[in-house]
Structures are given as C-alpha cells and as structure tokens.
Design an enzyme around this catalytic site. Structure first.
Site, PDB file in Angstrom:
ATOM      1  N   CYS A   1      -2.458   8.303  -1.617  1.00  0.00           N
ATOM      2  CA  CYS A   1      -2.205   7.608  -0.345  1.00  0.00           C
ATOM      3  C   CYS A   1      -0.842   6.924  -0.369  1.00  0.00           C
ATOM      4  O   CYS A   1       0.168   7.613  -0.240  1.00  0.00           O
ATOM      5  CB  CYS A   1      -3.333   6.651   0.024  1.00  0.00           C
ATOM      6  SG  CYS A   1      -3.914   5.548  -1.269  1.00  0.00           S
ATOM      7  N   SER A   2      -0.788   5.623  -0.553  1.00  0.00           N
ATOM      8  CA  SER A   2       0.468   4.910  -0.361  1.00  0.00           C
ATOM      9  C   SER A   2       0.503   3.609  -1.160  1.00  0.00           C
ATOM     10  O   SER A   2       1.162   2.665  -0.762  1.00  0.00           O
ATOM     11  CB  SER A   2       0.638   4.597   1.128  1.00  0.00           C
ATOM     12  OG  SER A   2      -0.579   4.027   1.610  1.00  0.00           O
ATOM     13  N   CYS A   3      -0.237   3.540  -2.270  1.00  0.00           N
ATOM     14  CA  CYS A   3      -0.298   2.296  -3.049  1.00  0.00           C
ATOM     15  C   CYS A   3       1.088   1.938  -3.578  1.00  0.00           C
ATOM     16  O   CYS A   3       1.835   2.812  -4.032  1.00  0.00           O
ATOM     17  CB  CYS A   3      -1.277   2.446  -4.200  1.00  0.00           C
ATOM     18  SG  CYS A   3      -2.959   2.761  -3.629  1.00  0.00           S
TER      19      CYS A   3
ATOM     20  N   CYS B   1       2.312   7.493  -5.327  1.00  0.00           N
ATOM     21  CA  CYS B   1       0.869   7.377  -5.128  1.00  0.00           C
ATOM     22  C   CYS B   1       0.464   8.716  -4.546  1.00  0.00           C
ATOM     23  O   CYS B   1       0.711   8.993  -3.374  1.00  0.00           O
ATOM     24  CB  CYS B   1       0.506   6.239  -4.167  1.00  0.00           C
ATOM     25  SG  CYS B   1      -1.270   6.168  -3.840  1.00  0.00           S
TER      26      CYS B   1
END
Lengths: 199, 115
Positions: free
Chosen positions: A107-109, A104
């Site tokens: 961000c951090s999906c 991602c």
C-alpha cells in the site's frame, strides 16, 4: 465487508466524503475541529524537514547516531517528532558499499512523523512493483546511478515497521554545522532514491 | 497548537519537493477522517491498512494500471469498508446522504465541488 460494485453510478467521491463526514459528526464519532487541526498539521508542519533534522543530528553527533540506529522511534522522539505511523521506525544507514531503498509493496506505509505524507510516485503501483524486481534500473531512472559493486537492499514496509534511510554525508561538508546541513537533506535521500549532494 | 511554519524555503516540508500533499479538498477530508477516527480509537491502523490493501489489490486486479492511480478514492473506499464492517455507517447510508447533498441548491453548497 461490502465491496460495492457499480461505483460509477455512485455519487462523486467529494460528495461521498462529505456525506461520511456529516454522518460521523452527527453520531459523535468525529469532532470536525479536531479533524481540521490534524489536516492542517499534515499540510503545513509535518514533513521531510523533521527527517532532515534527525539526519543532520546523526551526522554531527556520534552518540545520537548510535541511538538512532539502535532505536529509531526513541531517538526521533528526542527531537520532538512522534505520532501516527511513527510507532516503530527503523533507521538504516547507507554506506559506500550498501544502499537501502524503501518501498511499501502492498500500500503506502511511510514514516509520517519524519517525512510527512508520501509523494505520488511512492504510492504508484509501478514504483511499488518495479523497485523490488529491478531496483538498480528504477533508481537509475530516478537519477541515481549506483556502481555495480554497491549492494542494494530494498526495505519493504510491513504492518508495523516504517523505514527511514540515513543517507551518506557527502564529502566536502565537513566544515558545515548541523544547521547548515539540514537544508541539504532531501526527502528522496531519506527514502533512498537519491543521494545528498554537497552544496 | 503547533506554530505555523514558513511556506517558502526549507521550512515548507510537505511542498518542499515540488508536490502538494493533497490534489483536491476532498482528499484531505478523506485522509483526515481516517486519521481522526483512528486516533479516537474507532479502529486500529492495521485494520485500516488491511482494508486499504484489499481495495488496492482489487483495483490492480481489475486492470487498473494504465489510468491515473486513484489513491484517495481507494483510501475512501477502505474507510467505508472498515466502518461498514464495524456497523458504524453503512454504504447505503453514505450513498443516500451523498445523493441528498447533491440535491442542494447551488447557493447552499458551502463547499466547492469542482466536478
């Protein structure tokens, strides 16, 4: 949107978090018992074991594998796994000539229902930036050396899509049952930064 | 609710690859707040994601790389941004309450703040 400068002179993040929790509870916006249950769930029961069960099923049941690749979210739900960040899971298959790896970049999906919460390296700015620019090098640094003729596809998460890699079933595991395969399947293999090794 | 799983062996998913899910207790609370509010319908996940990306982008632009990556600090900041934007809780309210909490006598502090 307020972007507070000078966060250095602000109270510690632990106190800030506690303050926010108190204010939200007083306003009836959160129920601390519901929140405790959610945290416990992600600390203890939602994690890569779920994904491993999905992969092992796909390796041993061709019909399930077809359904999984056609509609990841629905096929994953068949095994009882669903929830936040699992609304649109797309499953991509690694083969001897094509290797998928997930990131991602913004961000951090991450597909929580099947992998739990992401590890630190997945959230790290270095991984997010570098795996796109030089995936072969990054994978080699993480211990996965791919031949030059293996095509690498970097799957970047979006506001909707969460990716899950269906790793290759290692040779030498033909005699293993679905239940025996599950413990071999690691989180890293399902993110695409490792292969599944035969026992 | 859900059956507690084995905390050793393959049935210990969140820790099974050698990593704790949360490094400190407040991180789990910050995580839980966002997920609980989202599940209660306070905001959509894309709204939160947009705020998180803004915090991450700002941190990166400020030359952040080099220090440890303060992921849950950025997560908490994003949550505060979303709630302030919705007019639910303002940044000032959070700071005022946090300062009040800091004044508690040690014996009244029912949570462990290691810093």
């Amino acid at each position: 949107m307020t972007t507070t400068g000078g966060s250095d002179e602000s109270p510690s993040v632990a106190l800030r978090t506690e303050a926010l929790e108190q204010l939200l509870t007083e306003r009836g916006l959160i129920d601390p018992n519901v929140m405790d249950a959610i945290i416990t769930r992600y600390e203890t029961s939602v994690g890569p074991l779920n994904g491993a069960e999905v992969v092992a099923r796909a390796w041993t049941d061709p019909d399930y594998r077809r359904r999984l690749l056609a509609d990841g979210t629905a096929a994953i739900k068949e095994l009882g796994f669903s929830g936040p960040q699992g609304e649109h899971i797309v499953v991509v298959e690694n083969t001897p000539t094509l290797h998928n790896v997930v990131v991602c970049t913004l961000c951090s999906c991450y597909p929580w229902p099947v992998l739990g919460l992401p590890p630190s390296w997945y959230k790290d700015p270095a991984y997010r930036a570098r795996v796109v620019r030089e995936p072969r090098t990054v994978l080699a640094e993480m211990g996965l050396t791919l031949d030059d003729d293996v095509q690498i596809v970097v799957r970047d998460s979006t506001s909707e899509v969460r990716w899950l890699v269906l790793p290759e079933r290692p040779s030498g595991t033909e005699h293993l049952t679905e239940a025996e395969l599950v413990p071999l399947i690691t989180r890293d293999a399902m993110v695409g930064v490792a292969r599944v090794a035969a026992p | 609710m859900s059956t507690p799983l084995d905390i050793e062996g393959p049935a210990a998913p969140p820790r099974s690859n050698g990593e704790l899910v949360f490094a400190e207790p407040w991180e789990s609370r910050a995580f839980g707040l966002a997920v609980t509010l989202h599940e209660a319908g306070s905001f959509t996940w894309p709204e939160f994601r947009t705020a998180l990306i803004a915090r991450i982008t700002a941190w990166t632009a400020s030359g952040g790389p080099g220090g440890p990556y303060p992921y849950y600090r950025l997560w908490l900041g994003a949550l505060e941004d979303v709630l302030a934007g919705l007019g639910v809780v303002s940044t000032d309210e959070v700071i005022t309450r946090a300062r009040a909490l800091a004044q508690r006598a040690p014996g009244h502090d029912h949570r462990d703040h290691a810093h």
